[in-house]
Design a protein around this motif. Structure first.
Motif, PDB file in Angstrom:
ATOM      1  N   LEU A   1      64.891 -29.958 111.684  1.00 39.07           N
ATOM      2  CA  LEU A   1      63.802 -30.467 110.854  1.00 39.07           C
ATOM      3  C   LEU A   1      64.278 -30.639 109.421  1.00 39.07           C
ATOM      4  O   LEU A   1      65.049 -29.816 108.904  1.00 39.07           O
ATOM      5  CB  LEU A   1      62.618 -29.494 110.863  1.00 39.07           C
ATOM      6  CG  LEU A   1      61.892 -29.267 112.187  1.00 39.07           C
ATOM      7  CD1 LEU A   1      60.827 -28.196 111.990  1.00 39.07           C
ATOM      8  CD2 LEU A   1      61.274 -30.549 112.705  1.00 39.07           C
ATOM      9  N   PHE A   2      63.827 -31.692 108.749  1.00 39.56           N
ATOM     10  CA  PHE A   2      64.026 -31.780 107.307  1.00 39.56           C
ATOM     11  C   PHE A   2      63.225 -30.648 106.658  1.00 39.56           C
ATOM     12  O   PHE A   2      62.208 -30.190 107.203  1.00 39.56           O
ATOM     13  CB  PHE A   2      63.546 -33.136 106.775  1.00 39.56           C
ATOM     14  CG  PHE A   2      64.451 -34.285 107.116  1.00 39.56           C
ATOM     15  CD1 PHE A   2      65.592 -34.535 106.369  1.00 39.56           C
ATOM     16  CD2 PHE A   2      64.164 -35.119 108.189  1.00 39.56           C
ATOM     17  CE1 PHE A   2      66.433 -35.596 106.679  1.00 39.56           C
ATOM     18  CE2 PHE A   2      64.994 -36.183 108.512  1.00 39.56           C
ATOM     19  CZ  PHE A   2      66.130 -36.419 107.757  1.00 39.56           C
ATOM     20  N   ASP A   3      63.663 -30.221 105.489  1.00 40.58           N
ATOM     21  CA  ASP A   3      63.041 -29.037 104.889  1.00 40.58           C
ATOM     22  C   ASP A   3      61.614 -29.263 104.387  1.00 40.58           C
ATOM     23  O   ASP A   3      60.906 -28.304 104.072  1.00 40.58           O
ATOM     24  CB  ASP A   3      63.909 -28.478 103.754  1.00 40.58           C
ATOM     25  CG  ASP A   3      64.114 -29.465 102.605  1.00 40.58           C
ATOM     26  OD1 ASP A   3      63.471 -30.533 102.593  1.00 40.58           O
ATOM     27  OD2 ASP A   3      64.919 -29.173 101.711  1.00 40.58           O
ATOM     28  N   ASP A   4      61.175 -30.518 104.334  1.00 39.18           N
ATOM     29  CA  ASP A   4      59.808 -30.777 103.880  1.00 39.18           C
ATOM     30  C   ASP A   4      58.815 -30.932 105.040  1.00 39.18           C
ATOM     31  O   ASP A   4      57.619 -31.107 104.818  1.00 39.18           O
ATOM     32  CB  ASP A   4      59.753 -32.030 102.996  1.00 39.18           C
ATOM     33  CG  ASP A   4      60.325 -33.271 103.680  1.00 39.18           C
ATOM     34  OD1 ASP A   4      60.906 -33.135 104.770  1.00 39.18           O
ATOM     35  OD2 ASP A   4      60.206 -34.374 103.123  1.00 39.18           O
ATOM     36  N   VAL A   5      59.307 -30.840 106.277  1.00 35.90           N
ATOM     37  CA  VAL A   5      58.449 -31.116 107.434  1.00 35.90           C
ATOM     38  C   VAL A   5      57.401 -30.030 107.658  1.00 35.90           C
ATOM     39  O   VAL A   5      56.202 -30.312 107.743  1.00 35.90           O
ATOM     40  CB  VAL A   5      59.295 -31.328 108.703  1.00 35.90           C
ATOM     41  CG1 VAL A   5      58.399 -31.411 109.935  1.00 35.90           C
ATOM     42  CG2 VAL A   5      60.132 -32.591 108.571  1.00 35.90           C
ATOM     43  N   LEU A   6      57.826 -28.782 107.766  1.00 34.04           N
ATOM     44  CA  LEU A   6      56.857 -27.716 108.021  1.00 34.04           C
ATOM     45  C   LEU A   6      55.848 -27.563 106.884  1.00 34.04           C
ATOM     46  O   LEU A   6      54.642 -27.401 107.160  1.00 34.04           O
ATOM     47  CB  LEU A   6      57.583 -26.400 108.294  1.00 34.04           C
ATOM     48  CG  LEU A   6      58.250 -26.285 109.666  1.00 34.04           C
ATOM     49  CD1 LEU A   6      58.996 -24.966 109.797  1.00 34.04           C
ATOM     50  CD2 LEU A   6      57.228 -26.434 110.784  1.00 34.04           C
ATOM     51  N   PRO A   7      56.269 -27.627 105.610  1.00 33.96           N
ATOM     52  CA  PRO A   7      55.256 -27.584 104.543  1.00 33.96           C
ATOM     53  C   PRO A   7      54.245 -28.717 104.642  1.00 33.96           C
ATOM     54  O   PRO A   7      53.051 -28.512 104.416  1.00 33.96           O
ATOM     55  CB  PRO A   7      56.091 -27.689 103.265  1.00 33.96           C
ATOM     56  CG  PRO A   7      57.407 -27.103 103.635  1.00 33.96           C
ATOM     57  CD  PRO A   7      57.635 -27.530 105.057  1.00 33.96           C
ATOM     58  N   PHE A   8      54.716 -29.918 105.000  1.00 37.83           N
ATOM     59  CA  PHE A   8      53.806 -31.052 105.171  1.00 37.83           C
ATOM     60  C   PHE A   8      52.842 -30.811 106.324  1.00 37.83           C
ATOM     61  O   PHE A   8      51.626 -30.996 106.188  1.00 37.83           O
ATOM     62  CB  PHE A   8      54.603 -32.332 105.424  1.00 37.83           C
ATOM     63  CG  PHE A   8      53.768 -33.493 105.878  1.00 37.83           C
ATOM     64  CD1 PHE A   8      53.126 -34.306 104.964  1.00 37.83           C
ATOM     65  CD2 PHE A   8      53.601 -33.764 107.235  1.00 37.83           C
ATOM     66  CE1 PHE A   8      52.336 -35.373 105.380  1.00 37.83           C
ATOM     67  CE2 PHE A   8      52.819 -34.825 107.668  1.00 37.83           C
ATOM     68  CZ  PHE A   8      52.183 -35.625 106.732  1.00 37.83           C
ATOM     69  N   LEU A   9      53.368 -30.414 107.473  1.00 36.72           N
ATOM     70  CA  LEU A   9      52.516 -30.210 108.645  1.00 36.72           C
ATOM     71  C   LEU A   9      51.495 -29.106 108.404  1.00 36.72           C
ATOM     72  O   LEU A   9      50.324 -29.238 108.779  1.00 36.72           O
ATOM     73  CB  LEU A   9      53.379 -29.883 109.865  1.00 36.72           C
ATOM     74  CG  LEU A   9      54.286 -31.004 110.370  1.00 36.72           C
ATOM     75  CD1 LEU A   9      55.176 -30.502 111.501  1.00 36.72           C
ATOM     76  CD2 LEU A   9      53.485 -32.220 110.810  1.00 36.72           C
ATOM     77  N   ASP A  10      51.921 -28.037 107.779  1.00 37.36           N
ATOM     78  CA  ASP A  10      50.997 -26.935 107.512  1.00 37.36           C
ATOM     79  C   ASP A  10      49.906 -27.340 106.525  1.00 37.36           C
ATOM     80  O   ASP A  10      48.749 -26.943 106.669  1.00 37.36           O
ATOM     81  CB  ASP A  10      51.753 -25.716 106.980  1.00 37.36           C
ATOM     82  CG  ASP A  10      52.573 -25.023 108.067  1.00 37.36           C
ATOM     83  OD1 ASP A  10      52.218 -25.173 109.251  1.00 37.36           O
ATOM     84  OD2 ASP A  10      53.560 -24.350 107.731  1.00 37.36           O
ATOM     85  N   SER A  11      50.271 -28.134 105.535  1.00 34.34           N
ATOM     86  CA  SER A  11      49.284 -28.551 104.536  1.00 34.34           C
ATOM     87  C   SER A  11      48.274 -29.541 105.101  1.00 34.34           C
ATOM     88  O   SER A  11      47.191 -29.720 104.545  1.00 34.34           O
ATOM     89  CB  SER A  11      49.981 -29.163 103.314  1.00 34.34           C
ATOM     90  OG  SER A  11      50.591 -30.405 103.653  1.00 34.34           O
ATOM     91  N   HIS A  12      48.611 -30.183 106.221  1.00 31.29           N
ATOM     92  CA  HIS A  12      47.701 -31.139 106.856  1.00 31.29           C
ATOM     93  C   HIS A  12      47.247 -30.667 108.232  1.00 31.29           C
ATOM     94  O   HIS A  12      46.857 -31.470 109.073  1.00 31.29           O
ATOM     95  CB  HIS A  12      48.376 -32.510 106.967  1.00 31.29           C
ATOM     96  CG  HIS A  12      48.631 -33.155 105.649  1.00 31.29           C
ATOM     97  ND1 HIS A  12      47.638 -33.750 104.901  1.00 31.29           N
ATOM     98  CD2 HIS A  12      49.770 -33.259 104.912  1.00 31.29           C
ATOM     99  CE1 HIS A  12      48.156 -34.214 103.772  1.00 31.29           C
ATOM    100  NE2 HIS A  12      49.444 -33.931 103.758  1.00 31.29           N
ATOM    101  N   SER A  13      47.271 -29.368 108.430  1.00 29.95           N
ATOM    102  CA  SER A  13      46.902 -28.819 109.738  1.00 29.95           C
ATOM    103  C   SER A  13      45.427 -29.038 110.064  1.00 29.95           C
ATOM    104  O   SER A  13      45.034 -28.954 111.232  1.00 29.95           O
ATOM    105  CB  SER A  13      47.225 -27.319 109.799  1.00 29.95           C
ATOM    106  OG  SER A  13      46.522 -26.617 108.780  1.00 29.95           O
ATOM    107  N   GLY A  14      44.613 -29.340 109.066  1.00 32.80           N
ATOM    108  CA  GLY A  14      43.204 -29.627 109.306  1.00 32.80           C
ATOM    109  C   GLY A  14      42.935 -31.073 109.655  1.00 32.80           C
ATOM    110  O   GLY A  14      41.784 -31.443 109.939  1.00 32.80           O
TER     111      GLY A  14
END
Length: 228
Positions: free
Chosen positions: A98-111
């Motif tokens: 994963l690119f390092d910005d993927v999990l922060p992005f996914l978590d921030s848009h989990s709603g």
């Protein structure tokens, strides 16, 4: 709803291809006639045999077998060629990260409702999502194989809208390819966003972000109001 590409958007596809080729060459260097020029030969062989596959003239398996026979300069049996290519695929899969910005992005848009629109076959693409631990973030996954057409064909975007129940005016598509992702999705009525990780010059009418974490939803694209 936010749709995303996979390769070079979420997963380090190109880096993995390059790293796998290096490792493959090292693993089999004693069997390669021209190991010093291996990477150049590998790239040329890929380009030469991928084209007839894309044109439907040969199967995926035949494309791979031709490459192995050419690289090793040997009349390999189908089984031997398949075994060699399987070694390369294993190396590629192990290098997909994963690119390092993927999990922060996914978590921030989990709603939000998240979806995938990707070229290539379903099994390997879903496999990447599963292996990197992000399959569960996506409520909808659409591939070229499912839609019967690859990006930039409009059909794949329309198919994704149908199966997700989302209207085009409430859909976002983020991908690393300017033509196939940002422009093509925009032509299909999406809000097309170019993930421009290399900060290349961007056309004035194209929305561009350098990292996924720079993306922001518009008010009418938040929540679940996009379900039609």
């Amino acid at each position: 709803m936010i749709f995303l590409d996979i390769d070079d958007t979420l997963i380090t596809h190109t880096r993995a291809l390059d790293a796998a080729a290096v490792e493959f060459g090292m693993r089999f260097k004693d069997r390669l006639p021209h190991y010093q020029d291996f990477l150049s030969a590998w790239s040329q062989s890929f380009q030469r045999h991928m084209q007839p596959f894309r044109e439907g003239k040969i199967s995926l398996e035949e494309q791979r077998r031709r490459r192995m026979r050419e690289i090793f300069q040997s009349d390999l049996s189908d089984g031997s060629a398949d075994e060699l290519f399987s070694s390369y695929l294993e190396l590629y899969e192990n290098n997909c990260k994963l690119f390092d910005d993927v999990l922060p992005f996914l978590d921030s848009h989990s709603g939000e409702k998240l979806g995938i629109i990707s070229n290539w076959r379903t099994e390997p693409q879903v496999g990447k999502l599963e292996k990197t631990g992000i399959r569960g973030y996506f409520s909808s996954i659409v591939t070229e194989e499912m839609a019967g057409a690859p990006k930039p064909n409009r059909k794949i975007f329309e198919y994704a809208l149908r199966v997700s129940g989302c209207r085009a005016e409430n859909a976002v598509y983020i991908g690393d390819n300017l033509r196939e992702d940002a422009k093509a999705s925009g032509e299909a009525g999406f809000r097309g966003v170019w993930l421009n990780r290399d900060n290349l010059k961007c056309e004035e009418n194209i929305e561009s972000i350098p990292r996924l974490t720079e993306f922001r939803l518009l008010p009418n694209q938040s929540g679940y109001s996009n379900i039609g």
